[in-house]
Design a protein around this motif. Structure first.
Motif, PDB file in Angstrom:
ATOM      1  N   HIS A 290       1.461  10.467   5.610  1.00  0.00           N
ATOM      2  CA  HIS A 290       0.198   9.756   5.371  1.00  0.00           C
ATOM      3  C   HIS A 290       0.359   8.242   5.425  1.00  0.00           C
ATOM      4  O   HIS A 290      -0.478   7.550   6.017  1.00  0.00           O
ATOM      5  CB  HIS A 290      -0.356  10.167   4.003  1.00  0.00           C
ATOM      6  N   TYR A 291       1.420   7.719   4.808  1.00  0.00           N
ATOM      7  CA  TYR A 291       1.575   6.279   4.667  1.00  0.00           C
ATOM      8  C   TYR A 291       2.533   5.671   5.688  1.00  0.00           C
ATOM      9  O   TYR A 291       2.561   4.441   5.840  1.00  0.00           O
ATOM     10  CB  TYR A 291       2.069   5.935   3.254  1.00  0.00           C
TER      11      TYR A 291
ATOM     12  N   ARG B 230      -8.424   5.048 -11.411  1.00  0.00           N
ATOM     13  CA  ARG B 230      -8.255   5.687 -10.109  1.00  0.00           C
ATOM     14  C   ARG B 230      -7.048   6.615 -10.120  1.00  0.00           C
ATOM     15  O   ARG B 230      -7.099   7.716  -9.576  1.00  0.00           O
ATOM     16  CB  ARG B 230      -8.102   4.631  -9.021  1.00  0.00           C
TER      17      ARG B 230
ATOM     18  N   LEU C 200      -2.744  -0.993  -9.023  1.00  0.00           N
ATOM     19  CA  LEU C 200      -3.685   0.127  -9.029  1.00  0.00           C
ATOM     20  C   LEU C 200      -4.533   0.092 -10.297  1.00  0.00           C
ATOM     21  O   LEU C 200      -4.078  -0.362 -11.345  1.00  0.00           O
ATOM     22  CB  LEU C 200      -2.922   1.455  -8.974  1.00  0.00           C
TER      23      LEU C 200
ATOM     24  N   MET D 229      -7.399  10.379  -7.449  1.00  0.00           N
ATOM     25  CA  MET D 229      -8.189  10.155  -6.251  1.00  0.00           C
ATOM     26  C   MET D 229      -7.348  10.036  -4.988  1.00  0.00           C
ATOM     27  O   MET D 229      -7.842  10.281  -3.881  1.00  0.00           O
ATOM     28  CB  MET D 229      -9.051   8.904  -6.439  1.00  0.00           C
ATOM     29  N   ASP D 230      -6.075   9.672  -5.124  1.00  0.00           N
ATOM     30  CA  ASP D 230      -5.233   9.449  -3.957  1.00  0.00           C
ATOM     31  C   ASP D 230      -4.166  10.520  -3.766  1.00  0.00           C
ATOM     32  O   ASP D 230      -3.289  10.378  -2.901  1.00  0.00           O
ATOM     33  CB  ASP D 230      -4.547   8.082  -4.069  1.00  0.00           C
TER      34      ASP D 230
ATOM     35  N   ALA E 195       0.772   6.462  -7.040  1.00  0.00           N
ATOM     36  CA  ALA E 195      -0.405   7.289  -7.317  1.00  0.00           C
ATOM     37  C   ALA E 195      -0.111   8.769  -7.133  1.00  0.00           C
ATOM     38  O   ALA E 195      -0.575   9.609  -7.927  1.00  0.00           O
ATOM     39  CB  ALA E 195      -1.561   6.863  -6.408  1.00  0.00           C
ATOM     40  N   ASN E 196       0.654   9.099  -6.117  1.00  0.00           N
ATOM     41  CA  ASN E 196       0.961  10.511  -5.859  1.00  0.00           C
ATOM     42  C   ASN E 196       1.989  11.058  -6.840  1.00  0.00           C
ATOM     43  O   ASN E 196       1.862  12.200  -7.297  1.00  0.00           O
ATOM     44  CB  ASN E 196       1.438  10.683  -4.421  1.00  0.00           C
TER      45      ASN E 196
ATOM     46  N   ARG F 102       2.005   1.638  -3.631  1.00  0.00           N
ATOM     47  CA  ARG F 102       0.872   2.113  -4.438  1.00  0.00           C
ATOM     48  C   ARG F 102       0.592   3.587  -4.165  1.00  0.00           C
ATOM     49  O   ARG F 102       0.290   4.354  -5.078  1.00  0.00           O
ATOM     50  CB  ARG F 102      -0.357   1.261  -4.145  1.00  0.00           C
ATOM     51  N   GLY F 103       0.714   3.994  -2.901  1.00  0.00           N
ATOM     52  CA  GLY F 103       0.513   5.402  -2.571  1.00  0.00           C
ATOM     53  C   GLY F 103       1.546   6.288  -3.228  1.00  0.00           C
ATOM     54  O   GLY F 103       1.231   7.373  -3.726  1.00  0.00           O
TER      55      GLY F 103
ATOM     56  N   LEU G  35      -2.326  13.477  -2.374  1.00  0.00           N
ATOM     57  CA  LEU G  35      -2.381  14.164  -1.088  1.00  0.00           C
ATOM     58  C   LEU G  35      -2.260  15.675  -1.262  1.00  0.00           C
ATOM     59  O   LEU G  35      -1.591  16.144  -2.189  1.00  0.00           O
ATOM     60  CB  LEU G  35      -1.241  13.662  -0.200  1.00  0.00           C
TER      61      LEU G  35
ATOM     62  N   GLU H 108       0.826  -1.215   0.000  1.00  0.00           N
ATOM     63  CA  GLU H 108       0.000   0.000   0.000  1.00  0.00           C
ATOM     64  C   GLU H 108       0.860   1.264   0.000  1.00  0.00           C
ATOM     65  O   GLU H 108       0.437   2.313  -0.498  1.00  0.00           O
ATOM     66  CB  GLU H 108      -0.971   0.011   1.178  1.00  0.00           C
TER      67      GLU H 108
END
Length: 231
Positions: free
Chosen positions: A227-228, A109, A105, A114-115, A47-48, A43-44, A117, A40
């Motif tokens: 966050h993560y 998305r 992912l 959507m993710d 995505a960011n 993936r974070g 920050l 996760e």
């Protein structure tokens, strides 16, 4: 304190010394590259970072819009093509989306942001706004974090297949492509900076600009670490 300008070699040394603040040393990035990240967290990060990827050609287009030097424009436009793609080359944005799929992912998305920050969005927007408002040589100077980029990509290529065998290796194509592209790009941006920033005041300004860009990348990692978390 001396106000005499550095010669070309001394100035380049000062610019390269800024690598001490590159985000390769950030705890969140160190976690990713040492194999300690949970799925996760990877993936974070992917995505960011996509928000950064889609804004690179926007930043480069802003530099072109402010640039009155045809020779510079002819060279710099390649960066937009590298990321947006052209002909049979899917481009960096597409290969990043393939990385996103490789880490599990959904493309929709990621493209929907959507993710992303708030801290990441703020940092990236600050960089794009700087490129829009600054004289084009200053915006070119800000890109000099490319001096340090090949090493971070090589770390991912060397370590990720072993640390994260669940990631499809074909998804790492972005890092492979950027090793050579960053080396090519930095030759031009470094030569431009060394040529355009001549006085000591201008050289000091260049170092501040490069530090600003380093801070942008560091802040992105700060936001993701908060966050993560970090293992």
């Amino acid at each position: 304190m001396s106000t005499a300008p550095w010669n070309r070699s001394e100035f380049e040394h000062e610019l390269r010394a800024k690598g001490r603040a590159y985000h390769i040393h950030h705890p969140f990035n160190a976690m990713l590259n040492s194999g300690r990240a949970r799925p996760e967290q990877i993936r974070g990060w992917v995505a960011n970072r996509f928000y950064y990827q889609i804004n690179i050609p926007v930043k480069d287009a802003a530099i072109l819009a402010n640039c009155d030097d045809r020779a510079v424009r002819r060279s710099w436009v390649q960066r937009i093509l590298d990321h947006d793609g052209h002909d049979d080359d899917p481009g960096g944005i597409e290969t990043w989306l393939r990385l996103a799929e490789a880490v599990g992912l959904r493309r929709e998305r990621v493209e929907g942001l959507m993710d992303v920050l708030p801290g990441v969005r703020f940092a990236v927007d600050a960089y794009v706004n700087f490129a829009r408002r600054a004289p084009w040589p200053e915006a070119v100077c800000a890109s000099l974090t490319e001096l340090f980029a090949p090493e971070i990509h090589k770390q991912r290529l060397a370590g990720w297949p072993e640390h994260y065998p669940w990631i499809d290796r074909s998804g790492l194509a972005y890092f492979q492509n950027r090793v050579s592209q960053a080396r090519r790009d930095v030759q031009f941006s470094l030569a431009t900076t060394l040529e355009r920033f001549k006085t000591r005041a201008e050289q000091d300004r260049a170092l501040l600009i490069l530090q600003f860009k380093l801070d942008v990348l560091w802040q992105m990692n700060d936001a993701m670490q908060q966050h993560y978390g970090v293992q």
